[in-house]
Design a protein around this motif. Sequence first.
Motif, short mmCIF file in Angstrom:
data_model
loop_
_atom_site.label_atom_id
_atom_site.label_comp_id
_atom_site.label_asym_id
_atom_site.label_seq_id
_atom_site.Cartn_x
_atom_site.Cartn_y
_atom_site.Cartn_z
N LEU A 123 5.87 -1.93 -7.81
CA LEU A 123 6.27 -0.57 -8.19
C LEU A 123 5.88 -0.27 -9.63
CD1 LEU A 123 9.81 -0.19 -6.58
CD2 LEU A 123 7.74 1.06 -5.98
N PHE A 172 2.20 0.30 -9.72
CA PHE A 172 1.93 1.60 -9.08
C PHE A 172 2.20 2.73 -10.06
CE2 PHE A 172 3.61 5.00 -6.13
CZ PHE A 172 2.40 5.30 -5.53
N ALA A 173 3.30 2.66 -10.79
CA ALA A 173 3.65 3.72 -11.74
C ALA A 173 2.72 3.72 -12.95
CB ALA A 173 5.09 3.54 -12.22
N GLY A 199 0.76 7.16 -8.13
CA GLY A 199 1.99 6.62 -8.69
C GLY A 199 2.28 7.13 -10.09
N LEU A 249 9.62 6.15 -5.57
CA LEU A 249 8.28 5.57 -5.67
C LEU A 249 7.91 4.75 -4.44
CD1 LEU A 249 8.24 4.45 -9.43
CD2 LEU A 249 7.22 6.51 -8.41
N LEU A 255 4.12 4.22 -1.91
CA LEU A 255 3.27 3.03 -1.91
C LEU A 255 2.45 2.96 -0.61
CD1 LEU A 255 5.74 0.27 -3.15
CD2 LEU A 255 3.63 0.92 -4.32
N SER A 274 5.38 13.93 -4.89
CA SER A 274 4.66 13.22 -5.95
C SER A 274 4.44 14.12 -7.16
CB SER A 274 3.30 12.74 -5.43
OG SER A 274 2.49 13.84 -5.02
#
Length: 331
Positions: free
Chosen positions: A4, A7-8, A14, A59, A63, A161
Amino acid sequence: MKALIAFAESDPIGTKAFRSIVQDTSSAFPELVRELEGLAEGSGAALDSIWVANLIAELDPLLPPSQSSASNQGHCTDIYAHADANPEYPIHGHNEDWSVDAKEFWYYVSLTPDPDSEQEADFSACAGLTYPGSMLAYAPAWNAHGIYQTQNTLFPNNTRSDGGLACSFVQRAALCSESTTSLDAYLAKLHTGGWASGASLNVVDLGTGEMANAEVLLDAFDVVKVKSTGNYSHTNEFKHLVEGILVDLGEDSATHRQARLDELPPPESLQDIADRLGDTSDTELPLYRDTTLTSSLLDVASGALQIWDGRNPKEGDPDFVWNIKEWFGST
């Protein structure tokens, strides 16, 4: 959590989601942002990592399917009942499920405003289970006014998103407020609109014995008040919010757990609920599994909260028994 955070930080989708949800949530809950800053400072962790720990529900659905927790083991189970179908004797059970890796990394935290502080507190006393870097009220928690809540993670396919509010912030603000003195007051504070994703919230009023389940998705909101008869339970799929049912990605574990609960007779005692939370008759996807971190049973009338730490609640005494009506001295 590593997936995560990466991803961010690095994924275009993300990063966009992370930054926009942080911006919208910060504008709505500046006092809770200060708390995250304090968690980062005290732990030595990066502030963005602390934020990610509080945006799991927003989040994770974004994914790739192979990385999402919805694709591996599922999450929590809640069971409501009234002893001997007596509306004066409500009881509630919850399995807190996440990951084997998380079994050593959770805490019970109690927050009480300092009466001697020169600065007035911007929250009311509350307590509950938390994860590293996470705020109170994402997992089972209660406040000084006798309101108890748990959460079931949901997996809609329309998680935003481009911004919106994080559920952990809305839930914390709803529970840990001086004005949250009833089930209806809690539900009203949940119904903000503008969520980035959604969640299922289970709430009990220890003062009146009322129990309810709220499903939230973006601007949509629906509540089921749990009556004194019947078999009501909730796993990780939408059950009554039409907007959610239409976009639910589905989750095999949740489907199996819900089916098993539905085929059993309505529970009428704490032991009945313990037996269901600990049920392993579905050998493929049982209710109780190695990803069950804790099991909790709440006797609403007395306020006694029993908690099993990573052990099947059918097979022994609880590890903790607390009276949450008396936790803060008065309710």
